[in-house]
Design a protein around this motif. Sequence first.
Motif, mmCIF file in Angstrom:
data_model
loop_
_atom_site.group_PDB
_atom_site.id
_atom_site.type_symbol
_atom_site.label_atom_id
_atom_site.label_comp_id
_atom_site.label_asym_id
_atom_site.label_seq_id
_atom_site.Cartn_x
_atom_site.Cartn_y
_atom_site.Cartn_z
ATOM 1 N N TYR A 1 0.727 -1.174 0.074
ATOM 2 C CA TYR A 1 0.035 -0.020 0.013
ATOM 3 C C TYR A 1 0.872 1.243 -0.130
ATOM 4 O O TYR A 1 1.929 1.287 0.469
ATOM 5 N N ASN A 2 0.440 2.353 -0.575
ATOM 6 C CA ASN A 2 0.948 3.781 -0.665
ATOM 7 C C ASN A 2 2.492 3.928 -1.084
ATOM 8 O O ASN A 2 2.627 4.980 -1.504
ATOM 9 N N ILE A 3 3.094 3.050 -1.320
ATOM 10 C CA ILE A 3 4.440 3.129 -1.639
ATOM 11 C C ILE A 3 4.733 3.704 -3.129
ATOM 12 O O ILE A 3 5.626 4.765 -3.394
ATOM 13 N N LEU A 4 4.064 3.364 -3.991
ATOM 14 C CA LEU A 4 4.146 3.956 -5.343
ATOM 15 C C LEU A 4 3.411 5.411 -5.568
ATOM 16 O O LEU A 4 3.803 6.065 -6.540
ATOM 17 N N GLY A 5 2.655 5.864 -4.525
ATOM 18 C CA GLY A 5 2.290 7.317 -4.548
ATOM 19 C C GLY A 5 3.318 8.246 -4.589
ATOM 20 O O GLY A 5 3.206 9.409 -5.197
ATOM 21 N N SER A 6 4.374 7.824 -3.790
ATOM 22 C CA SER A 6 5.525 8.801 -3.880
ATOM 23 C C SER A 6 6.327 9.016 -5.351
ATOM 24 O O SER A 6 6.743 10.086 -5.616
ATOM 25 N N THR A 7 5.993 8.191 -6.296
ATOM 26 C CA THR A 7 6.599 8.326 -7.476
ATOM 27 C C THR A 7 5.765 9.323 -8.282
ATOM 28 O O THR A 7 6.467 9.792 -9.222
ATOM 29 N N LEU A 8 4.447 9.403 -7.953
ATOM 30 C CA LEU A 8 3.789 10.322 -8.716
ATOM 31 C C LEU A 8 3.731 11.776 -8.287
ATOM 32 O O LEU A 8 3.429 12.594 -8.901
ATOM 33 N N TYR A 9 4.204 12.055 -6.805
ATOM 34 C CA TYR A 9 3.963 13.443 -6.499
ATOM 35 C C TYR A 9 4.748 14.373 -7.156
ATOM 36 O O TYR A 9 4.261 15.374 -7.220
ATOM 37 N N PRO A 10 6.013 14.151 -7.657
ATOM 38 C CA PRO A 10 6.754 15.203 -8.286
ATOM 39 C C PRO A 10 6.195 15.363 -9.656
ATOM 40 O O PRO A 10 6.644 16.661 -10.363
ATOM 41 N N HIS A 11 5.107 14.842 -10.141
ATOM 42 C CA HIS A 11 4.487 14.978 -11.305
ATOM 43 C C HIS A 11 2.897 15.337 -11.154
ATOM 44 O O HIS A 11 2.298 15.177 -12.183
ATOM 45 N N ALA A 12 2.709 15.678 -10.150
ATOM 46 C CA ALA A 12 1.029 15.677 -9.457
ATOM 47 C C ALA A 12 0.388 16.778 -10.349
ATOM 48 O O ALA A 12 -0.888 16.891 -10.714
ATOM 49 N N SER A 13 1.053 18.034 -11.039
ATOM 50 C CA SER A 13 0.240 19.024 -11.754
ATOM 51 C C SER A 13 -0.229 18.375 -13.161
ATOM 52 O O SER A 13 -1.067 19.108 -13.845
ATOM 53 N N LYS A 14 0.350 17.177 -13.749
ATOM 54 C CA LYS A 14 -0.143 16.528 -14.631
ATOM 55 C C LYS A 14 -0.534 15.087 -14.779
ATOM 56 O O LYS A 14 -1.223 14.550 -15.296
ATOM 57 N N ALA A 15 0.249 14.366 -13.727
ATOM 58 C CA ALA A 15 -0.132 13.186 -13.446
ATOM 59 C C ALA A 15 -0.986 12.650 -12.241
ATOM 60 O O ALA A 15 -0.793 13.299 -11.239
ATOM 61 N N HIS A 16 -2.010 11.631 -12.379
ATOM 62 C CA HIS A 16 -2.655 11.026 -11.425
ATOM 63 C C HIS A 16 -2.940 9.879 -11.752
ATOM 64 O O HIS A 16 -2.776 9.230 -12.861
ATOM 65 N N TRP A 17 -3.715 9.185 -10.868
ATOM 66 C CA TRP A 17 -4.143 7.852 -11.010
ATOM 67 C C TRP A 17 -5.092 7.348 -12.188
ATOM 68 O O TRP A 17 -5.046 6.264 -12.823
ATOM 69 N N GLY A 18 -5.717 8.456 -12.571
ATOM 70 C CA GLY A 18 -6.612 8.423 -13.672
ATOM 71 C C GLY A 18 -6.150 8.371 -14.840
ATOM 72 O O GLY A 18 -6.757 8.046 -15.993
ATOM 73 N N ASN A 19 -5.206 8.961 -15.105
ATOM 74 C CA ASN A 19 -4.350 9.230 -16.457
ATOM 75 C C ASN A 19 -2.998 8.270 -16.389
ATOM 76 O O ASN A 19 -2.359 8.891 -17.428
ATOM 77 N N THR A 20 -2.563 7.618 -15.652
ATOM 78 C CA THR A 20 -1.612 6.980 -15.758
ATOM 79 C C THR A 20 -1.712 5.585 -15.390
ATOM 80 O O THR A 20 -2.333 4.998 -14.264
#
Length: 288
Positions: free
Chosen positions: A206-225
């Motif tokens: 749980y949770n661990i891959l969330g940190s890989t998206l944080y630096p790209h959160a202005s354009k990347a989220h779970w819905g488009n990745t």
Amino acid sequence: MTSVSDLLNLLILEKISETEFNGVSKTIGSPIVFGGQVLAQALNAASRTITNDRILHSMHSYFLEAGNLELPITYNVSVVRDGGSFSVRRVTAHQKERTIFILSASFHKKEEGYDHQIPMKPDLKQPEELLGWTDILQKFGDFLPKSLKAFFEIDRPIEFKPTEIVNPLDKKDVPPFSDVWFKLKGDAKNIDLATKQQILTYISDYNILGSTLYPHASKAHWGNTQTASLDHSMWYFRDFDFDDWLLYSMESPSASSARGFARGNIFTRDGKLVASVAQEGLMRPIVK
């Protein structure tokens, strides 16, 4: 699943032979089998072939195919080595004719030696000060994206409390760090060490891959990745109990080539380092 007893029923496998075991699956809100479940069930299979009281100290694994929630999973254990101090097992997970997962695990006899560890982050907010996933759903459910709300609505045997809540609607890049307290629901006393390690492994996905998206959160989220766990490694250092909150401190040193790498350390509330985790995951932008 709503309590630790439900989780134990999921992780403890049906024995078919001395080296073959069957498991069933429970959804955590996604249409495929949760990686943490396969990790923990594979470790349950491996540990049941250890007859010399050796303790799990590391495992390394690869997710090969998405698991089907409707099909049983068969775990075959190979006895690779029983040496003077270490025992190694290899586990292969199958659904029908498909190999979906492989794992290697090493067990070590109890020995005394030197002892040191890195410290836990100071001055973190304590769990009593924080909102859990259940609280977030109740307070902000009407404002959450539909997919995220549906994920939070799933009953779980674990309560998670992030020290910082990242607002998915802000669309702002943030540093690749995350700290999450977690605690089992229900009576978690009198659990043996091997089973505690299996439960901890389940939670570690749980949770661990969330940190890989944080630096790209202005354009990347779970819905488009498109995301998926590719591998998972874990090292187990010290005994612990589930009778209090534990901290999962995570970071992502790198993302490139449609893959994100994350690692984490798990501490008891009083700062004892229990385990370390490393995982690489797919994080492929969905082109429409």
